[in-house]
Design a protein around this motif. Structure first.
Motif, PDB file in Angstrom:
ATOM      1  N   ALA A   1      19.041  66.128  91.424  1.00 24.48           N
ATOM      2  CA  ALA A   1      20.337  66.788  91.615  1.00 24.48           C
ATOM      3  C   ALA A   1      20.639  67.717  90.445  1.00 24.48           C
ATOM      4  CB  ALA A   1      21.440  65.747  91.749  1.00 24.48           C
ATOM      5  N   THR A   2      21.283  68.840  90.763  1.00 20.76           N
ATOM      6  CA  THR A   2      21.786  69.768  89.751  1.00 20.76           C
ATOM      7  C   THR A   2      23.308  69.772  89.877  1.00 20.76           C
ATOM      8  OG1 THR A   2      21.802  71.707  91.194  1.00 20.76           O
ATOM      9  CG2 THR A   2      19.714  71.211  90.085  1.00 20.76           C
ATOM     10  N   GLU A   3      23.977  70.607  89.103  1.00 23.51           N
ATOM     11  CA  GLU A   3      25.439  70.683  89.216  1.00 23.51           C
ATOM     12  C   GLU A   3      25.882  71.172  90.589  1.00 23.51           C
ATOM     13  OE1 GLU A   3      28.041  72.622  86.396  1.00 23.51           O
ATOM     14  OE2 GLU A   3      26.884  71.759  84.759  1.00 23.51           O
ATOM     15  N   CYS A   4      25.157  72.156  91.138  1.00 24.22           N
ATOM     16  CA  CYS A   4      25.573  72.781  92.401  1.00 24.22           C
ATOM     17  C   CYS A   4      24.914  72.215  93.646  1.00 24.22           C
ATOM     18  CB  CYS A   4      25.293  74.279  92.356  1.00 24.22           C
ATOM     19  SG  CYS A   4      26.271  75.162  91.147  1.00 24.22           S
ATOM     20  N   GLY A   5      23.868  71.435  93.500  1.00 24.81           N
ATOM     21  CA  GLY A   5      23.157  70.963  94.679  1.00 24.81           C
ATOM     22  C   GLY A   5      22.079  69.956  94.360  1.00 24.81           C
ATOM     23  N   TYR A   6      21.054  69.918  95.212  1.00 21.06           N
ATOM     24  CA  TYR A   6      19.976  68.943  95.052  1.00 21.06           C
ATOM     25  C   TYR A   6      18.709  69.438  95.748  1.00 21.06           C
ATOM     26  CZ  TYR A   6      21.343  67.717  99.828  1.00 21.06           C
ATOM     27  OH  TYR A   6      21.647  67.764 101.163  1.00 21.06           O
ATOM     28  N   TRP A   7      17.579  68.925  95.279  1.00 26.04           N
ATOM     29  CA  TRP A   7      16.286  69.211  95.879  1.00 26.04           C
ATOM     30  C   TRP A   7      15.964  68.093  96.859  1.00 26.04           C
ATOM     31  CZ3 TRP A   7      13.906  73.732  95.282  1.00 26.04           C
ATOM     32  CH2 TRP A   7      14.259  74.512  94.184  1.00 26.04           C
ATOM     33  N   LYS A   8      15.681  68.447  98.104  1.00 26.65           N
ATOM     34  CA  LYS A   8      15.389  67.465  99.141  1.00 26.65           C
ATOM     35  C   LYS A   8      13.932  67.604  99.575  1.00 26.65           C
ATOM     36  CE  LYS A   8      16.793  66.018 103.755  1.00 26.65           C
ATOM     37  NZ  LYS A   8      17.672  66.300 104.887  1.00 26.65           N
ATOM     38  N   ALA A   9      13.226  66.481  99.568  1.00 27.69           N
ATOM     39  CA  ALA A   9      11.825  66.471  99.994  1.00 27.69           C
ATOM     40  C   ALA A   9      11.741  66.755 101.487  1.00 27.69           C
ATOM     41  CB  ALA A   9      11.193  65.126  99.678  1.00 27.69           C
ATOM     42  N   THR A  10      10.755  67.553 101.861  1.00 28.13           N
ATOM     43  CA  THR A  10      10.516  67.849 103.272  1.00 28.13           C
ATOM     44  C   THR A  10       9.049  67.559 103.571  1.00 28.13           C
ATOM     45  OG1 THR A  10       9.935  70.144 102.847  1.00 28.13           O
ATOM     46  CG2 THR A  10      12.237  69.682 103.323  1.00 28.13           C
ATOM     47  N   GLY A  11       8.767  67.065 104.735  1.00 29.40           N
ATOM     48  CA  GLY A  11       7.386  66.790 105.110  1.00 29.40           C
ATOM     49  C   GLY A  11       6.781  65.636 104.334  1.00 29.40           C
ATOM     50  N   LYS A  12       5.501  65.455 104.524  1.00 29.31           N
ATOM     51  CA  LYS A  12       4.782  64.358 103.883  1.00 29.31           C
ATOM     52  C   LYS A  12       4.209  64.802 102.540  1.00 29.31           C
ATOM     53  CE  LYS A  12       3.225  62.228 108.167  1.00 29.31           C
ATOM     54  NZ  LYS A  12       2.074  61.839 108.966  1.00 29.31           N
ATOM     55  N   GLU A  13       4.074  63.839 101.657  1.00 25.40           N
ATOM     56  CA  GLU A  13       3.364  64.083 100.414  1.00 25.40           C
ATOM     57  C   GLU A  13       1.885  64.263 100.766  1.00 25.40           C
ATOM     58  OE1 GLU A  13       4.292  62.067  96.408  1.00 25.40           O
ATOM     59  OE2 GLU A  13       2.690  60.876  97.314  1.00 25.40           O
ATOM     60  N   ARG A  14       1.253  65.302 100.248  1.00 25.31           N
ATOM     61  CA  ARG A  14      -0.143  65.593 100.559  1.00 25.31           C
ATOM     62  C   ARG A  14      -1.027  65.312  99.353  1.00 25.31           C
ATOM     63  NH1 ARG A  14       3.343  69.100 101.859  1.00 25.31           N
ATOM     64  NH2 ARG A  14       2.784  70.774 100.467  1.00 25.31           N
TER      65      ARG A  14
ATOM     66  N   LEU B   1      22.618  73.356  98.715  1.00 25.08           N
ATOM     67  CA  LEU B   1      23.888  73.479  97.993  1.00 25.08           C
ATOM     68  C   LEU B   1      24.827  72.370  98.446  1.00 25.08           C
ATOM     69  CD1 LEU B   1      24.497  77.323  98.104  1.00 25.08           C
ATOM     70  CD2 LEU B   1      24.130  75.934  96.064  1.00 25.08           C
ATOM     71  N   GLY B   2      25.582  71.818  97.523  1.00 24.32           N
ATOM     72  CA  GLY B   2      26.519  70.743  97.862  1.00 24.32           C
ATOM     73  C   GLY B   2      25.904  69.388  97.602  1.00 24.32           C
ATOM     74  N   ARG B   3      26.446  68.391  98.247  1.00 23.44           N
ATOM     75  CA  ARG B   3      25.981  67.016  98.071  1.00 23.44           C
ATOM     76  C   ARG B   3      25.479  66.457  99.392  1.00 23.44           C
ATOM     77  NH1 ARG B   3      24.666  67.749  93.704  1.00 23.44           N
ATOM     78  NH2 ARG B   3      26.092  67.907  91.990  1.00 23.44           N
ATOM     79  N   ALA B   4      24.478  65.594  99.296  1.00 28.54           N
ATOM     80  CA  ALA B   4      23.918  64.953 100.481  1.00 28.54           C
ATOM     81  C   ALA B   4      24.968  64.040 101.104  1.00 28.54           C
ATOM     82  CB  ALA B   4      22.689  64.140 100.085  1.00 28.54           C
TER      83      ALA B   4
END
Length: 158
Positions: free
Chosen positions: A94-107, A126-129
């Motif tokens: 998470a950052t101040e403005c949003g977050y990184w969301k994992a997509t797909g499978k780990e390869r 952007l925003g919160r989950a």
């Protein structure tokens, strides 16, 4: 006396802005087996072309200016893996403005027949989950397949 590896790294960085067509374009295997492995082994002179920073202290649009090698759509960084909870396994994304969301499978990333690491794709919201709004910022997270050094990562943005 000038450190040869250090001066070569600075020349490489300078070359990217001087010579038309010069590109820093490592493969997944090279990112893990050369750059990330050397970083983890403490060979700082060999990896000076990649900036180190704490990823979640910056918004994605602030990161391009922090990269040593300038590009229109790709930036490389080393970042320690932050933990969401002190004793947990979840990564802090998470950052101040949003977050990184994992997509797909780990390869898995292989060198020949050997698995040397993993690659995961994340998208910035952007925003919160769970009501965050998806953006065009994409990150590829690379990890070395080594239990003793699972806390270090390399990031690539586009």
């Amino acid at each position: 006396m000038v450190d040869r590896d250090s001066s070569e790294a600075h020349m490489s960085i300078a070359a990217s802005s001087i010579f038309p067509g010069f590109r820093f374009c490592p493969t997944d295997e090279e990112l893990i087996s050369y750059y990330l492995r050397k970083k983890l082994d403490g060979d700082e002179d060999s990896v000076q072309v990649i900036s180190e920073l704490e990823l979640c202290t910056f918004e994605p649009w602030d990161l391009p200016e922090k990269s040593f090698i300038q590009s229109d759509n790709e930036w490389f960084f080393f970042s320690p893996r932050g933990r969401k909870y002190p004793n947990g396994s979840q990564s802090k994304r998470a950052t101040e403005c949003g977050y990184w969301k994992a997509t797909g499978k780990e390869r898995v990333v292989k060198s020949g027949q050997n698995v040397i690491g993993t690659k995961r794709t994340l998208v910035f919201h952007l925003g919160r989950a769970p009501k965050g709004e998806r953006t065009e910022w994409i990150m590829h997270e690379y990890c070395v397949n080594d239990k003793s050094q699972v806390n270090s990562l390399i990031f690539f943005f586009c």
